[in-house]
Design an enzyme around this catalytic site. Structure first.
Site, PDB file in Angstrom:
ATOM      1  N   ASP A  13       0.101  -9.410  -3.884  1.00  0.00           N
ATOM      2  CA  ASP A  13       0.881 -10.640  -3.703  1.00  0.00           C
ATOM      3  C   ASP A  13       0.030 -11.839  -3.320  1.00  0.00           C
ATOM      4  OD1 ASP A  13       3.147  -9.084  -4.224  1.00  0.00           O
ATOM      5  OD2 ASP A  13       3.333  -8.540  -2.113  1.00  0.00           O
ATOM      6  N   LYS A  16      -1.662 -13.521  -8.024  1.00  0.00           N
ATOM      7  CA  LYS A  16      -2.371 -13.182  -9.278  1.00  0.00           C
ATOM      8  C   LYS A  16      -1.610 -13.692 -10.498  1.00  0.00           C
ATOM      9  CE  LYS A  16      -2.109  -8.873  -8.144  1.00  0.00           C
ATOM     10  NZ  LYS A  16      -1.578  -9.028  -6.779  1.00  0.00           N
ATOM     11  N   GLY A  40       5.060  -7.277  -8.764  1.00  0.00           N
ATOM     12  CA  GLY A  40       5.990  -8.386  -8.959  1.00  0.00           C
ATOM     13  C   GLY A  40       5.161  -9.652  -9.012  1.00  0.00           C
ATOM     14  N   HIS A  41       5.096 -10.275 -10.179  1.00  0.00           N
ATOM     15  CA  HIS A  41       4.264 -11.459 -10.363  1.00  0.00           C
ATOM     16  C   HIS A  41       5.169 -12.654 -10.675  1.00  0.00           C
ATOM     17  CE1 HIS A  41       0.591  -8.738 -11.494  1.00  0.00           C
ATOM     18  NE2 HIS A  41       1.083  -8.486 -10.311  1.00  0.00           N
ATOM     19  N   GLN A 225      -1.405  -5.028  -8.109  1.00  0.00           N
ATOM     20  CA  GLN A 225      -1.808  -4.490  -6.814  1.00  0.00           C
ATOM     21  C   GLN A 225      -3.118  -5.192  -6.382  1.00  0.00           C
ATOM     22  OE1 GLN A 225      -0.596  -1.983  -9.375  1.00  0.00           O
ATOM     23  NE2 GLN A 225       1.258  -2.759  -8.437  1.00  0.00           N
ATOM     24  N   PRO A 309      10.470  -7.955   3.958  1.00  0.00           N
ATOM     25  CA  PRO A 309       9.611  -8.959   4.591  1.00  0.00           C
ATOM     26  C   PRO A 309       8.178  -8.449   4.644  1.00  0.00           C
ATOM     27  CG  PRO A 309      11.153  -8.003   6.207  1.00  0.00           C
ATOM     28  CD  PRO A 309      11.486  -7.419   4.868  1.00  0.00           C
TER      29      PRO A 309
HETATM   30  P1  GDP Z   1       1.116 -11.598  -7.177  1.00  0.00           P
HETATM   31  O1  GDP Z   1       1.802 -10.284  -7.010  1.00  0.00           O
HETATM   32  O2  GDP Z   1      -0.305 -11.559  -6.743  1.00  0.00           O
HETATM   33  O3  GDP Z   1       1.267 -12.165  -8.561  1.00  0.00           O
HETATM   34  O4  GDP Z   1       1.848 -12.612  -6.188  1.00  0.00           O
HETATM   35  P2  GDP Z   1       3.441 -12.784  -6.020  1.00  0.00           P
HETATM   36  O5  GDP Z   1       3.962 -13.506  -7.199  1.00  0.00           O
HETATM   37  O6  GDP Z   1       4.070 -11.483  -5.660  1.00  0.00           O
HETATM   38  O7  GDP Z   1       3.490 -13.655  -4.705  1.00  0.00           O
HETATM   39  C1  GDP Z   1       2.915 -14.926  -4.654  1.00  0.00           C
HETATM   40  C2  GDP Z   1       4.021 -15.956  -4.314  1.00  0.00           C
HETATM   41  O8  GDP Z   1       3.412 -17.162  -3.923  1.00  0.00           O
HETATM   42  C3  GDP Z   1       4.906 -16.293  -5.498  1.00  0.00           C
HETATM   43  O9  GDP Z   1       6.196 -16.607  -5.040  1.00  0.00           O
HETATM   44  C4  GDP Z   1       4.226 -17.547  -6.067  1.00  0.00           C
HETATM   45  O10 GDP Z   1       5.120 -18.408  -6.763  1.00  0.00           O
HETATM   46  C5  GDP Z   1       3.782 -18.216  -4.796  1.00  0.00           C
HETATM   47  N1  GDP Z   1       2.580 -19.062  -4.928  1.00  0.00           N
HETATM   48  C6  GDP Z   1       1.477 -18.856  -5.679  1.00  0.00           C
HETATM   49  N2  GDP Z   1       0.566 -19.825  -5.459  1.00  0.00           N
HETATM   50  C7  GDP Z   1       1.117 -20.644  -4.535  1.00  0.00           C
HETATM   51  C8  GDP Z   1       0.666 -21.822  -3.857  1.00  0.00           C
HETATM   52  O11 GDP Z   1      -0.441 -22.325  -4.061  1.00  0.00           O
HETATM   53  N3  GDP Z   1       1.512 -22.385  -2.940  1.00  0.00           N
HETATM   54  C9  GDP Z   1       2.741 -21.873  -2.664  1.00  0.00           C
HETATM   55  N4  GDP Z   1       3.494 -22.470  -1.755  1.00  0.00           N
HETATM   56  N5  GDP Z   1       3.199 -20.764  -3.290  1.00  0.00           N
HETATM   57  C10 GDP Z   1       2.393 -20.170  -4.200  1.00  0.00           C
HETATM   58  P1  IMO Z   2       1.491  -6.965  -6.888  1.00  0.00           P
HETATM   59  O1  IMO Z   2       0.909  -6.720  -8.247  1.00  0.00           O
HETATM   60  C1  IMO Z   2       2.118  -5.622  -2.796  1.00  0.00           C
HETATM   61  C2  IMO Z   2       2.134  -1.283  -2.138  1.00  0.00           C
HETATM   62  C3  IMO Z   2       3.435  -0.752  -1.596  1.00  0.00           C
HETATM   63  C4  IMO Z   2       2.917   0.405  -0.758  1.00  0.00           C
HETATM   64  C5  IMO Z   2       1.768   0.935  -1.620  1.00  0.00           C
HETATM   65  C6  IMO Z   2       2.166   2.120  -2.486  1.00  0.00           C
HETATM   66  O2  IMO Z   2       2.784  -7.716  -6.914  1.00  0.00           O
HETATM   67  O3  IMO Z   2       0.481  -7.550  -5.963  1.00  0.00           O
HETATM   68  P2  IMO Z   2       3.598   2.337  -4.703  1.00  0.00           P
HETATM   69  O4  IMO Z   2       5.033   2.002  -4.978  1.00  0.00           O
HETATM   70  O5  IMO Z   2       2.622   1.613  -5.564  1.00  0.00           O
HETATM   71  O6  IMO Z   2       3.343   3.809  -4.668  1.00  0.00           O
HETATM   72  O7  IMO Z   2       3.354   1.831  -3.192  1.00  0.00           O
HETATM   73  O8  IMO Z   2       1.357  -0.124  -2.430  1.00  0.00           O
HETATM   74  N1  IMO Z   2       2.237  -2.084  -3.376  1.00  0.00           N
HETATM   75  C7  IMO Z   2       2.201  -3.417  -3.414  1.00  0.00           C
HETATM   76  N2  IMO Z   2       2.170  -4.326  -2.415  1.00  0.00           N
HETATM   77  N3  IMO Z   2       2.067  -6.033  -4.084  1.00  0.00           N
HETATM   78  C8  IMO Z   2       2.075  -5.133  -5.082  1.00  0.00           C
HETATM   79  O9  IMO Z   2       1.898  -5.492  -6.374  1.00  0.00           O
HETATM   80  C9  IMO Z   2       2.183  -3.758  -4.776  1.00  0.00           C
HETATM   81  N4  IMO Z   2       2.234  -2.629  -5.512  1.00  0.00           N
HETATM   82  C10 IMO Z   2       2.244  -1.613  -4.649  1.00  0.00           C
HETATM   83  O10 IMO Z   2       4.106  -1.707  -0.818  1.00  0.00           O
HETATM   84  O11 IMO Z   2       2.343  -0.094   0.412  1.00  0.00           O
HETATM   85 MG    MG Z   3       3.524  -9.483  -6.167  1.00  0.00          MG
END
Ligand code: GDP
Ligand code: IMO
Ligand code: MG
Length: 432
Positions: A13, A16, A40-41, A225, A309
């Site tokens: 998270d 990416k 979740g991206h 991840q 959370p």
């Molecule tokens: P990922 O799993 O690495 O792709 O990241 P996620 O999408 O799960 O979580 C990143 C969150 O931060 C998402 O809701 C993005 O829209 C948000 N985000 C990414 N870059 C920025 C930023 O520069 N500022 C803010 N406020 N939010 C951002």
């Molecule tokens: P993105 O790509 C954050 C974490 C889970 C748990 C561990 C194992 O959005 O960054 P699993 O279901 O893979 O067996 O869970 O890995 N986890 C993540 N945490 N972002 C993710 O993906 C994750 N994918 C798995 O919360 O701790």
């Molecule tokens: Mg994510």
């Protein structure tokens, strides 16, 4: 740039998806190489937000080919739903621009039931998985008992193998975990329906990528991840079951290492973790709540996949240095800098202290890590709203100092800083 890999440097998270979305504008192909719908991206395109779990984050560019590689585990129902939802939003999801490796593995409903039963059995030592069946699906793959996506082309054989697998899983669910079995016939019928929809997407993706690279096409490899969740390099057992680091891009796509010209690590400017496991800089106080946000902004720290959370804390550059070493990072992108605006004093960990000694490298032994205290460098905060910054010179001095400090402590050049979730909310540096 033949192939460019984007990897997470922390516990996921980091942003990416939005970084991939940025670079996808200059890439012919975007390919996911590992994991499944545990990812979740989120990407923001104009007024729209896309939350992608399986489909690569290049999908909103009409001319970009999106590949789901052999290293992935695919829940066929999630994939079909995600593709249909994208189509309903006007995105072109035609086979030919979306390719699914026929060597990716399928997640069955019993993998999900096993994931949940195993977590329940772990009790206080639960991993906090996403309950998507990821671990059991990769377990079957390693045990040579999994179902490959190629079976989606062969309904009879798919039903036969799925039945055998589900019945075996049910015996384990009932016998070892005293858990409810899954209705095999219902599951097989649903699988048959979704197979007809997905079969046209199947492809020999390593061959496709090989030919595309030979023709001079550019490939962006989308990590899911992150380094500390990697099966080998993360803090095992609190990890996922795939190779999230750069090596996973090679095996998970079936291309040679000579193509990997650039490896960008995504570093969120503070730390979060959504499951269980070590987290040296975690904050249990008001600052932790401040970093998480209340949940009213789409970017607040609540899981995209599970809504949980996220645990929050200060940035830990011991981890970033580790990620730089494991992945051979060429550069880093610092995300979410706007979230730090308004905090008086910031802290960045650059080492750990254990029994009077200072450790600058991440201990691999969890028993040792549990005894470590972070050593912080305090840094001045800034009050200004920085979401409109587009150049380093637009940032207040304290924000620039934060970026420079991270760059120095990470030992890796910063190519970009993001200052908001929108596509254009990016500050490119001289290394960009
Ligand atoms: P990922 O799993 O690495 O792709 O990241 P996620 O999408 O799960 O979580 C990143 C969150 O931060 C998402 O809701 C993005 O829209 C948000 N985000 C990414 N870059 C920025 C930023 O520069 N500022 C803010 N406020 N939010 C951002
Ligand atoms: P993105 O790509 C954050 C974490 C889970 C748990 C561990 C194992 O959005 O960054 P699993 O279901 O893979 O067996 O869970 O890995 N986890 C993540 N945490 N972002 C993710 O993906 C994750 N994918 C798995 O919360 O701790
Ligand atoms: Mg994510």
């Amino acid at each position: 740039m033949p192939a460019h890999v984007i990897v997470g440097t922390q516990w996921g998270d980091e942003g990416k998806g939005r970084v991939v979305d940025w670079f996808a504008a200059q890439s012919d192909i975007v390919a996911r190489y590992g994991g499944g719908d545990n990812a979740g991206h989120s990407i923001h395109v104009g007024s729209e937000i896309f939350k992608l779990h399986l489909v690569p984050s290049g999908i909103t560019y009409p001319d970009t080919i999106c590949v789901m590689g052999n290293g992935m585990v695919i829940n066929p129902h999630t994939l079909a739903r995600e593709l249909r939802e994208l189509a309903a939003r006007g995105v072109d999801i035609s086979p030919g621009r979306v390719l699914l490796s026929d060597a990716a593995h399928l997640i069955l409903p019993t993998h999900i039931a096993l994931d949940q039963a195993m977590e329940a059995r772990r009790g206080g030592r639960a991993i906090g998985t996403t309950s998507r069946g990821i671990g059991p699906a990769y377990t079957d793959k390693a045990a040579r008992a999994g179902l490959r996506a190629a079976l989606l082309r062969h309904p009879g054989e798919l039903a036969r193998q799925a039945r055998a697998r589900i019945e075996q899983h049910n015996r384990v669910l009932e016998g070892a975990y005293e858990a409810q079995p899954v209705d095999a016939e219902q599951a097989i019928e649903a699988l048959g329906e979704v197979a007809a929809f997905l079969a046209p997407y199947l492809s020999d993706t390593p061959l496709y990528l090989h030919q595309a690279l030979a023709e001079g096409k550019t490939l962006l490899c989308e990590g899911a991840q992150a380094t500390l969740l990697d099966l080998d390099h993360g803090d095992y057992p609190y990890v996922t079951s795939s190779s999230a680091t750069v090596g996973g891009a090679i095996t998970g796509l079936g291309i040679g290492p000579q193509h990997m010209a650039r490896v960008t690590g995504v570093v969120k400017c503070f730390s979060t973790r959504v499951g269980a496991g070590p987290f040296p800089t975690e904050l249990h106080d008001e600052m932790g709540d401040r970093l998480r946000g209340s949940g009213e902004n789409p970017w607040d720290e609540f899981g995209t996949t599970t809504g949980r959370p996220r645990r929050c804390g200060w940035l830990d550059t011991v981890l970033v240095r580790y990620a730089a070493r494991i992945n051979g990072l060429t550069d880093i992108v610092i995300t979410k800098l706007d979230v730090l605006s308004g905090i008086e004093t910031l802290q960045v960990a650059d080492a750990y202290r254990m029994d009077g000694t200072t450790l600058r490298e991440l201990p691999r032994d969890l028993e040792i890590l549990a005894c470590c205290e972070p050593v912080y460098q305090p840094l001045p905060g800034w009050q200004e709203d920085i979401s409109g910054a587009r150049a380093l010179a637009d940032l207040p001095g304290a924000a620039r100092q934060y970026v420079e400090t991270v760059e120095r402590l990470a030992g890796t050049p910063v190519s970009q800083v993001t200052v908001g979730p929108e596509r254009e909310q990016v500050v490119e540096t001289a290394h960009g």
